[in-house]
Structure formats: C-alpha cells, structure tokens
Scaffold this active site. Structure first.
Site, PDB file in Angstrom:
ATOM      1  N   ASP A   1     -11.590  13.784  14.209  1.00  0.00           N
ATOM      2  CA  ASP A   1     -10.623  13.167  13.307  1.00  0.00           C
ATOM      3  C   ASP A   1     -10.169  11.804  13.807  1.00  0.00           C
ATOM      4  O   ASP A   1     -10.183  11.538  15.010  1.00  0.00           O
ATOM      5  CB  ASP A   1      -9.397  14.095  13.165  1.00  0.00           C
TER       6      ASP A   1
ATOM      7  N   TYR B   1      -2.004  -0.577  11.011  1.00  0.00           N
ATOM      8  CA  TYR B   1      -2.182  -1.235   9.699  1.00  0.00           C
ATOM      9  C   TYR B   1      -0.972  -0.983   8.806  1.00  0.00           C
ATOM     10  O   TYR B   1      -0.355  -1.911   8.274  1.00  0.00           O
ATOM     11  CB  TYR B   1      -3.460  -0.727   9.009  1.00  0.00           C
TER      12      TYR B   1
ATOM     13  N   LYS C   1       1.943  -3.626   7.317  1.00  0.00           N
ATOM     14  CA  LYS C   1       2.232  -3.815   5.890  1.00  0.00           C
ATOM     15  C   LYS C   1       3.704  -3.512   5.612  1.00  0.00           C
ATOM     16  O   LYS C   1       4.349  -4.192   4.816  1.00  0.00           O
ATOM     17  CB  LYS C   1       1.336  -2.909   5.030  1.00  0.00           C
TER      18      LYS C   1
ATOM     19  N   ASN D   1      -5.476   4.141  -2.898  1.00  0.00           N
ATOM     20  CA  ASN D   1      -6.798   3.668  -2.455  1.00  0.00           C
ATOM     21  C   ASN D   1      -7.569   3.115  -3.648  1.00  0.00           C
ATOM     22  O   ASN D   1      -7.783   3.828  -4.627  1.00  0.00           O
ATOM     23  CB  ASN D   1      -7.610   4.821  -1.869  1.00  0.00           C
TER      24      ASN D   1
ATOM     25  N   PRO E   1      -7.415   9.202  14.945  1.00  0.00           N
ATOM     26  CA  PRO E   1      -6.096   9.422  15.554  1.00  0.00           C
ATOM     27  C   PRO E   1      -4.975   9.102  14.548  1.00  0.00           C
ATOM     28  O   PRO E   1      -5.057   8.101  13.837  1.00  0.00           O
ATOM     29  CB  PRO E   1      -6.054   8.411  16.715  1.00  0.00           C
TER      30      PRO E   1
ATOM     31  N   THR F   1       0.814  -1.216   0.000  1.00  0.00           N
ATOM     32  CA  THR F   1       0.000   0.000   0.000  1.00  0.00           C
ATOM     33  C   THR F   1       0.850   1.269   0.000  1.00  0.00           C
ATOM     34  O   THR F   1       1.997   1.250   0.475  1.00  0.00           O
ATOM     35  CB  THR F   1      -0.923  -0.002   1.239  1.00  0.00           C
ATOM     36  N   ASP F   2       0.261   2.355  -0.472  1.00  0.00           N
ATOM     37  CA  ASP F   2       0.936   3.663  -0.408  1.00  0.00           C
ATOM     38  C   ASP F   2       1.122   4.124   1.037  1.00  0.00           C
ATOM     39  O   ASP F   2       1.947   4.997   1.322  1.00  0.00           O
ATOM     40  CB  ASP F   2       0.160   4.726  -1.212  1.00  0.00           C
ATOM     41  N   GLU F   3       0.345   3.515   1.967  1.00  0.00           N
ATOM     42  CA  GLU F   3       0.379   4.005   3.350  1.00  0.00           C
ATOM     43  C   GLU F   3       1.720   3.754   4.023  1.00  0.00           C
ATOM     44  O   GLU F   3       2.038   4.381   5.028  1.00  0.00           O
ATOM     45  CB  GLU F   3      -0.762   3.373   4.161  1.00  0.00           C
TER      46      GLU F   3
ATOM     47  N   TYR G   1     -14.058  12.676   8.528  1.00  0.00           N
ATOM     48  CA  TYR G   1     -13.144  13.007   9.614  1.00  0.00           C
ATOM     49  C   TYR G   1     -12.610  14.431   9.453  1.00  0.00           C
ATOM     50  O   TYR G   1     -12.269  14.850   8.328  1.00  0.00           O
ATOM     51  CB  TYR G   1     -11.972  12.032   9.640  1.00  0.00           C
TER      52      TYR G   1
ATOM     53  N   PRO H   1     -20.178  10.340   7.767  1.00  0.00           N
ATOM     54  CA  PRO H   1     -19.203  10.998   8.638  1.00  0.00           C
ATOM     55  C   PRO H   1     -17.886  11.246   7.910  1.00  0.00           C
ATOM     56  O   PRO H   1     -17.271  10.314   7.394  1.00  0.00           O
ATOM     57  CB  PRO H   1     -19.005   9.964   9.761  1.00  0.00           C
TER      58      PRO H   1
END
Ligand code: NAD
Ligand code: TYD
Length: 354
Positions: free
Chosen positions: A288, A159, A163, A188, A290, A133-135, A216, A214
């Site tokens: 938001d 998460y 990864k 994403n 965390p 993932t890019d995360e 954030y 919702p």
C-alpha cells in the site's frame, strides 16, 4: 475583451479547460502560464499554436515578478489557477517542490491580483478561481456521508497539505482584502491528456504493453470519478456565476473501489481491442501507499442548487471516450513516457512494472 490568465494550462485539466474556453468563449483572450514540467506538454495545445486568442508563456507561478508582470502587460481580469504539482506518490518521494509550487505559487498569484486589481473599475468584475481537491478534507470511512463545503480540513499527504495551505491563503485574501476569489474542490478527474502516472491512463498503458497493473493494498480504496469535460463546464459556471468568497464542491457522483474501476476499464478496453486478450490477469496487488486515504466523496448539492450544475457523463461513457482518445493518441502516450518519467517509475516500482 476579457483577458484570462490560466495557469497550468498545458497540463491535463488545464489543457482541457483551454480547449473548452476556445469553444465556448471564443472572444476571450487566454494567457496560459505554464512551467512545462514533466506534466505540462505544449503538444496538448498544438492546435492552438497559431491562434491569436491564446498565448503560451513558459514560466513559474512561484516567481513573483514574472507573475506581476503578466498582469501589467496583458490587463488580466480573470484568473483560473490550475498550476500545481499533483501526484500524491511524487509528493511522498519529494515534497519540497509541492510546497514551493502549490503554496508559494498560489501566494504570488494572489498578491499579483491584489496589486493589479486595486484600481480596476467595478464593471471589470475581476475573479480569481482557485482549483483545489477533495483530498484536503482527508479520508472518509466506507459509511460516512459525502462531505460538504463546511467539512473541516484534514489532509493526509504532502500533496493534500500543500493544496490545503493554498486554499487557506486564498480564503484569507477574501476575508482580509476582499479579493474576489472562488474555490472549487473536485473529485478525481479522468479523460484525454491525463499524464499516465495517474491510475486510469497508467492502467491503459500497462494493458496495451501487456505489463502488470499495480493496485495498492487489495484495491479496496474508493474514489469518486469526474469526467474532465463535466469539470470544465462546472469551472466556467463558477467563474461566471459563482459568489466571490464561496467554495463549491464538484463531484462525479461515480464512486468505485479501485478494483471495480480497473475491472470496468479493462473490460471496456478489451471490447475495443480483443487482440489484447484477457486483461484482468495483469492486475497485481502491491504494498500500500504510505498514508493512503481510504475514501473520498463529495456532496455537490450546493453547486447544483445555486448554479444548476451537475455531472452529465457517467463512468462507463466517460471511460469509453477516454480509452478511445488514448487509442488514437498512442504517439502522444509514448512520447510523454520517455526519459524522466521512466526514472520515476523505476524508483516507485522497481524494474518489474515498467
Ligand atoms: P497536471 O499535473 O496534469 O498539470 C499541472 C500543470 O501545472 C502542468 O502543465 C505543469 O507544467 C504546470 N506547473 C507545475 N508547476 C508549475 C509552476 N511552478 N509554474 C507554472 N506551471 C506549473 O495537473 P492536473 O491533473 O491538470 O491538475 C490541475 C489542478 O487541478 C491542480 O491544481 C490539482 O491540484 C487540481 N486537481 C486535480 C485533480 C485530478 O484528478 N487531476 C483532482 C482534484 C484537483
Ligand atoms: P491517483 O490516480 O494517483 O489519484 P489520487 O491518489 O490523487 O486519488 O490514484 C487513484 C487511486 O488509485 C488511489 O487510491 C491510489 C490508487 N492507485 C493504485 O492502486 N495503483 C497505482 O499505480 C496508482 C497510480 C494509483
């Protein structure tokens, strides 16, 4: 005949990829290992129930003996590894299972491949494709350039950290054992079969039920959106033509703030379902997440230059196709939202949203 082990193939991207493979590589034998957690749904594969080229095995990637047994039994020469716990909000509430599945599960798969592929002849050309993932690259500021594959890792959530840990193990198996691995880091994804805890299908469902959506903070966080079919095409390209040991970024090149994205989504949904009325009124700003990363953006010049892949579906077209799919799969949507998922929502948002 090529025998490919797809892990997590009953989940969102995995199920899309299995269908993509059946269309584009009809002679491949697919062994699909999936634990069928809340995110994995055999219904996503219903049309393959009697397909002799596809076998669904219910099991855990973090069980070493089971995984090694599959390599021995089926003579696996390709792995496409999707199986993971994937939702950032869940990793904040309960990180342990993320470490088990994402880190330990990847380790057992690598180990099984290493043992099984020791004596394979050269022409078998085994390949282990790990989906990341890019995360893992961490958060960008609004003006930062999109990151390349050489960017340092800086994961924020449990998460993303799990990864990142898995990616490092995969890299180490190339350096240490010359296992023919490939890593892809993507933006994403969105499209059919996505579990409605993620922003796009969640918003569609809330809008259909006339419930709050919702966002954030102020909805200013930026994500890049990749249509899942474009992603599947990139993955097959990397599996077949990528250079072992290399990492490839896969971007959608469609950056939007969450507020822009949801507004576009709702306007397209409203065109298809005018009876739902004005949908923007449902947007609700909530506290938001965390550690919420501000922005992700990938530079995907490498895969374009080296392998000739670039995204083809723009956001408006992809969202339109996604909404149409959900509108024609309302039963699917209702079924996956029952039981355990509702409990998670209650924990996450309280009674107001669900
Ligand atoms: P998903 O949550 O929809 O599906 C995950 C699948 O893995 C499910 O079918 C689940 O049952 C299965 N699974 C979970 N734990 C397992 C275990 N221990 N053993 C076997 N199977 C198990 O996820 P997704 O969105 O399809 O993501 C697939 C992969 O792509 C993941 O590795 C994820 O990190 C990566 N990715 C996803 C996105 C995205 O936007 N969806 C973006 C970047 C990277
Ligand atoms: P998500 O789909 O959970 O993917 P990720 O966190 O892996 O990027 O979220 C996409 C963006 O939307 C992210 O910035 C968080 C935000 N978001 C909301 O504002 N509200 C929501 O209810 C959800 C699920 C996400």
């Amino acid at each position: 005949m090529i025998k490919v082990l797809v892990t997590g193939g009953a989940g969102f991207i995995g199920a899309n990829f299995v269908h993509f493979l059946r269309r584009h590589r009809p002679d491949w034998q697919i062994i699909n290992l999936d634990l069928l957690t809340y995110a994995g749904n055999p219904e996503n594969l219903r049309d393959l129930e009697n397909d002799p080229q596809h076998t669904l095995v219910k099991g855990d990637v973090a069980e070493g003996e089971l995984v090694a047994g599959l390599f021995a039994r089926y003579g696996i020469s390709r792995v496409v590894h999707f199986a993971a716990e994937t939702h950032v909000d869940r990793s904040i509430l309960d990180p342990a299972v993320f470490v088990r599945t994402n880190v330990l599960g990847t380790f057992f798969l690598l180990e099984a491949a290493r043992q099984a592929w020791k004596d394979l002849p050269q022409e078998a050309a085994p390949r282990f494709l790990h989906i990341s993932t890019d995360e893992v690259y961490g958060s960008l500021g609004s003006k930062d350039p999109p990151v390349t594959e050489a960017a340092p890792y800086a994961p924020s959530s449990p998460y993303a950290a799990s990864k990142a840990g898995a990616d490092f193990l995969v890299r180490s198996y190339f350096r240490t054992y010359r296992l023919p691995v490939l890593i892809t880091n993507c933006s994403n994804n969105y499209g059919p079969y996505q579990f409605p805890e993620k922003l796009i299908p969640f918003s569609i469902r809330q809008a259909l039920e006339q419930k709050p959506i919702p966002l954030y903070g102020q909805g200013g966080n930026v994500r890049d959106w990749l249509f899942v079919e474009d992603h599947c095409r990139a993955l097959l390209t990397v599996l077949e033509q990528g250079q072992p040991g290399e990492t490839y970024n896969i971007a959608g090149l469609q950056e939007k703030t969450n507020l822009e994205l949801v507004r576009l989504l709702l306007s397209l949904l409203q065109e298809m379902r005018p009876d739902l009325g004005d949908l923007e009124r449902l947007i609700t700003f909530v506290p938001d997440r965390p550690g919420h990363d501000w922005r992700y953006a990938l530079n995907c010049r490498k895969i374009d230059t080296a392998l000739g892949w670039r995204p083809q579906v723009n956001l408006e077209e992809g969202l339109g196709r996604t909404i149409s799919w959900y509108l024609s799969h309302l039963e699917w949507l209702n079924r996956v939202c029952s039981g355990a998922y509702r409990q998670f929502l209650q924990k996450q948002y309280g009674a107001g949203v669900i």
